[in-house]
Design an enzyme around this catalytic site. Structure first.
Site, short mmCIF file in Angstrom:
data_model
loop_
_atom_site.label_atom_id
_atom_site.label_comp_id
_atom_site.label_asym_id
_atom_site.label_seq_id
_atom_site.Cartn_x
_atom_site.Cartn_y
_atom_site.Cartn_z
N HIS A 14 -48.23 -6.36 12.46
CA HIS A 14 -47.33 -6.05 11.35
C HIS A 14 -48.13 -5.35 10.25
O HIS A 14 -49.34 -5.17 10.37
CB HIS A 14 -46.64 -7.33 10.83
N CYS A 23 -53.51 -5.91 3.79
CA CYS A 23 -52.31 -6.13 4.61
C CYS A 23 -51.37 -4.93 4.65
O CYS A 23 -50.36 -4.95 5.36
CB CYS A 23 -51.55 -7.35 4.13
N HIS A 27 -52.12 -4.48 11.36
CA HIS A 27 -53.06 -5.49 11.87
C HIS A 27 -52.27 -6.57 12.59
O HIS A 27 -51.04 -6.59 12.56
CB HIS A 27 -53.88 -6.09 10.72
N HIS A 29 -51.76 -10.82 14.03
CA HIS A 29 -51.99 -12.25 13.81
C HIS A 29 -51.56 -13.01 15.05
O HIS A 29 -50.69 -12.57 15.80
CB HIS A 29 -51.11 -12.80 12.67
N HIS A 71 -46.51 -10.14 21.47
CA HIS A 71 -47.09 -8.83 21.82
C HIS A 71 -46.17 -7.68 21.44
O HIS A 71 -45.87 -6.80 22.25
CB HIS A 71 -47.50 -8.78 23.31
N GLU A 129 -50.21 -17.81 9.39
CA GLU A 129 -50.62 -16.47 9.83
C GLU A 129 -52.12 -16.44 10.11
O GLU A 129 -52.60 -15.53 10.76
CB GLU A 129 -50.18 -15.39 8.84
ZN LIG Z 1 -50.79 -9.92 8.13
#
Ligand SMILES: [Zn+2]
Length: 139
Positions: A14, A23, A27, A29, A71, A129
């Site tokens: 996201h 952010c 990237h 999580h 995924h 997260e």
């Molecule tokens: Zn993030």
């Protein structure tokens, strides 16, 4: 009040449009989702006697929801250029547009509401997260 708690996780990418900091970049999580449901009395039917809900049912519901997001690249509708989404789709990447900024806080409310729609009296949903950063939603 009785409660039961279960958890599942999913991996996804996201980014946060408009955020000043790391952010804002794409990237990923491992999102860990912990769901707690409650009931003031226990089931009395033969199958579920002495239970709040069948753990297996809640667990499989949560797992299905997480598997659907696993995924993938989750992004807020309207935050990517059309040519970007087209190019990503041409590559067969799995894109999941959502109506909210994909933060842990918003995911916790999303899971809360979806699980409530299935008839559970949800007490609280926590979304991690990272192992140390967790947001939660409850009413
Ligand atoms: Zn993030």
């Amino acid at each position: 009040m009785y409660t039961i708690k279960t958890e599942a996780s999913f991996d996804s990418a996201h980014f946060l449009k408009g955020y000043q900091g790391k952010c804002s970049n794409l990237h990923g999580h491992r999102w860990r989702v912990v769901v707690e449901v409650q009931s003031d009395k226990l089931k009395e039917d033969e199958q579920n006697r002495g239970m709040v809900f069948d753990f297996g049912d809640l667990k499989s519901l949560l797992k299905d929801m997480c598997d659907n997001l696993d995924h993938s690249f989750i992004y807020e509708k309207g935050t990517l250029k059309e040519k970007t989404t087209e190019a990503l789709m041409e590559e067969d990447f799995r894109l999941i547009p959502v109506a909210f900024r994909p933060t842990a806080e918003n995911f916790s409310k999303y899971f809360y509401e979806e699980i409530k729609k299935k008839g559970y009296d949800v007490r609280r949903v926590e979304v991690y997260e990272t192992p140390n950063n967790c947001a939660s939603y409850e009413e």
